[in-house]
Design a protein around this motif. Structure first.
Motif, short mmCIF file in Angstrom:
data_model
loop_
_atom_site.label_atom_id
_atom_site.label_comp_id
_atom_site.label_asym_id
_atom_site.label_seq_id
_atom_site.Cartn_x
_atom_site.Cartn_y
_atom_site.Cartn_z
N PRO A 1 0.79 -1.23 0.00
CA PRO A 1 0.00 0.00 0.00
C PRO A 1 0.83 1.29 0.00
O PRO A 1 0.44 2.23 -0.67
N PRO A 2 1.96 1.39 0.77
CA PRO A 2 2.73 2.63 0.72
C PRO A 2 3.21 2.98 -0.68
O PRO A 2 3.24 4.16 -1.06
N LEU A 3 3.59 1.97 -1.47
CA LEU A 3 4.07 2.25 -2.82
C LEU A 3 2.94 2.72 -3.73
O LEU A 3 3.17 3.47 -4.69
N LEU A 4 1.71 2.31 -3.45
CA LEU A 4 0.58 2.73 -4.27
C LEU A 4 0.26 4.21 -4.09
O LEU A 4 -0.43 4.81 -4.93
N LEU A 40 1.57 14.22 1.77
CA LEU A 40 3.01 14.20 1.99
C LEU A 40 3.39 14.04 3.46
O LEU A 40 4.57 13.89 3.78
N GLN A 41 2.40 14.07 4.35
CA GLN A 41 2.68 14.00 5.78
C GLN A 41 2.11 12.71 6.35
O GLN A 41 0.88 12.52 6.34
N PRO A 42 2.97 11.81 6.84
CA PRO A 42 2.48 10.53 7.38
C PRO A 42 1.46 10.73 8.49
O PRO A 42 1.65 11.54 9.39
N ASN A 43 0.38 9.99 8.40
CA ASN A 43 -0.70 10.07 9.39
C ASN A 43 -0.63 8.82 10.26
O ASN A 43 -0.80 7.70 9.77
N LEU A 44 -0.37 9.00 11.56
CA LEU A 44 -0.13 7.87 12.46
C LEU A 44 -0.97 8.00 13.72
O LEU A 44 -1.36 9.10 14.12
N ILE A 45 -1.25 6.85 14.35
CA ILE A 45 -1.97 6.84 15.62
C ILE A 45 -1.10 6.24 16.73
O ILE A 45 -1.61 5.86 17.77
N VAL A 46 0.21 6.19 16.49
CA VAL A 46 1.11 5.56 17.47
C VAL A 46 1.09 6.32 18.79
O VAL A 46 1.11 5.72 19.87
N GLY A 192 -1.85 8.21 5.57
CA GLY A 192 -1.89 7.03 6.44
C GLY A 192 -1.09 5.88 5.86
O GLY A 192 -0.40 5.15 6.58
N TYR A 193 -1.15 5.72 4.53
CA TYR A 193 -0.34 4.68 3.89
C TYR A 193 1.15 5.00 3.99
O TYR A 193 1.98 4.11 4.18
N LEU A 194 1.48 6.28 3.87
CA LEU A 194 2.88 6.67 4.06
C LEU A 194 3.33 6.38 5.49
O LEU A 194 4.47 5.99 5.74
N GLY A 195 2.40 6.60 6.44
CA GLY A 195 2.72 6.27 7.82
C GLY A 195 2.98 4.79 8.02
O GLY A 195 3.88 4.39 8.77
N MET A 196 2.20 3.95 7.33
CA MET A 196 2.44 2.51 7.38
C MET A 196 3.82 2.18 6.84
O MET A 196 4.53 1.32 7.39
N SER A 221 7.95 14.46 12.39
CA SER A 221 8.01 15.91 12.52
C SER A 221 8.73 16.55 11.34
O SER A 221 8.31 17.60 10.84
N LEU A 222 9.80 15.92 10.86
CA LEU A 222 10.55 16.48 9.75
C LEU A 222 9.77 16.42 8.44
O LEU A 222 9.94 17.28 7.57
N THR A 223 8.89 15.41 8.29
CA THR A 223 8.09 15.34 7.06
C THR A 223 7.08 16.48 6.98
O THR A 223 6.55 16.76 5.90
N ARG A 224 6.84 17.15 8.11
CA ARG A 224 5.95 18.31 8.07
C ARG A 224 6.55 19.44 7.24
O ARG A 224 5.83 20.39 6.87
#
Length: 271
Positions: A1-4, A40-46, A192-196, A221-224
């Motif tokens: 999924p991240p590559l898609l 462009l910004q990873p979406n995470l719930i960690v 979210g896929y980028l976060g994965m 933070s840097l991807t922001r």
């Protein structure tokens, strides 16, 4: 999924240009930004997993120095944070109208992204447990970070909606609003896929050890900063005080100046 996410992002941007540039090229570029800003910004719930109350978080078999004790927030406190975030939106709206409504669009979005980088880096202080070292309770620190992040995030949403409303024809403003809201949420899903992909790159950041969570927070933070690259390309140089015709005219003037500057470049002498 991240590559898609790469071909999906390219397809969405191409579709925005294909269907909207006939109405307004500036509108098409703004819609691209609405999508890419979040994609462009990873979406995470960690972080939610890190601070919520669970048995393995609150009573680890082997506490890890420098990580435990974890915040272990109750569901009630997490709900209070969510309610406080709603009030933060109102505060962001008031601050925008008072201080930022006269800024240039590019300046508003750039300032919001720089502030988002700084606010996200506060989580690094949190996961390193430095707030406890200086005597700042987790609850108080969370109120600050969980209020600041949605507030800063709204700083970029408000001018985006203003820009789209000004650029779109009057008879299609509702359609444009629905389209750009869809692009925003689609961008967050792609993020979210980028976060994965980022989690997979770090080998997973799962409870109770939360290995590499400090690296995860740092990289997130840097991807922001990535949207800063596309701000001068996709956003007009006008301000919320200007109408669509003025912004389109300014863009044509900028393009003319760039063409003149390129034509005045003197080629090196050939001997």
């Amino acid at each position: 999924p991240p590559l898609l996410s790469v071909p999906v992002g390219a397809f969405v941007c191409a579709a925005c240009w294909h269907y909207e540039h006939r109405v307004s090229k500036t509108l098409a570029l703004a819609s691209m930004y609405a999508f890419l800003q979040n994609a462009l910004q990873p979406n995470l719930i960690v972080m939610f997993k890190w601070y919520k109350r669970t048995e393995e978080n609150c009573n680890p078999i082997e506490p890890i120095p420098g990580l435990h004790p974890l915040p272990c927030f109750s569901p009630q406190f997490v709900g209070d944070l969510d309610v406080a975030a709603r009030f933060a939106f109102l505060a962001a709206l008031a601050l925008y109208n008072r201080y930022l409504s006269t800024w240039r669009y590019r300046s508003i979005f750039a300032a919001a992204q720089f502030a988002l980088i700084a606010v996200n880096l506060l989580d690094l202080i949190w996961v390193c447990r430095l707030n406890l070292i200086v005597g700042l309770p987790d609850e108080l620190f969370a109120i600050g970070t969980e209020l600041l992040q949605p507030m800063v995030d709204r700083f970029s949403l408000i001018p985006l909606f203003v820009l789209v409303a000004k650029l779109c024809p009057v008879e299609a403003q509702g359609t444009a609003f629905a389209l750009n809201m869809g692009l925003l949420w689609l961008g967050r899903n792609v993020g979210g896929y980028l976060g994965m992909g980022l989690l997979e790159l770090l080998g997973g950041v799962e409870p109770p050890e939360f290995e590499n969570i400090r690296w995860l927070v740092t990289l997130r933070s840097l991807t922001r900063a990535l949207p800063l690259i596309i701000i001068p390309v996709l956003l007009p140089s006008g301000s919320p005080q200007e109408d669509a015709h003025h912004m389109e005219a300014n863009k044509k003037v900028e393009q003319l100046k760039e063409a003149i500057a390129e034509s005045q470049v003197v080629p090196p002498n050939v001997h």
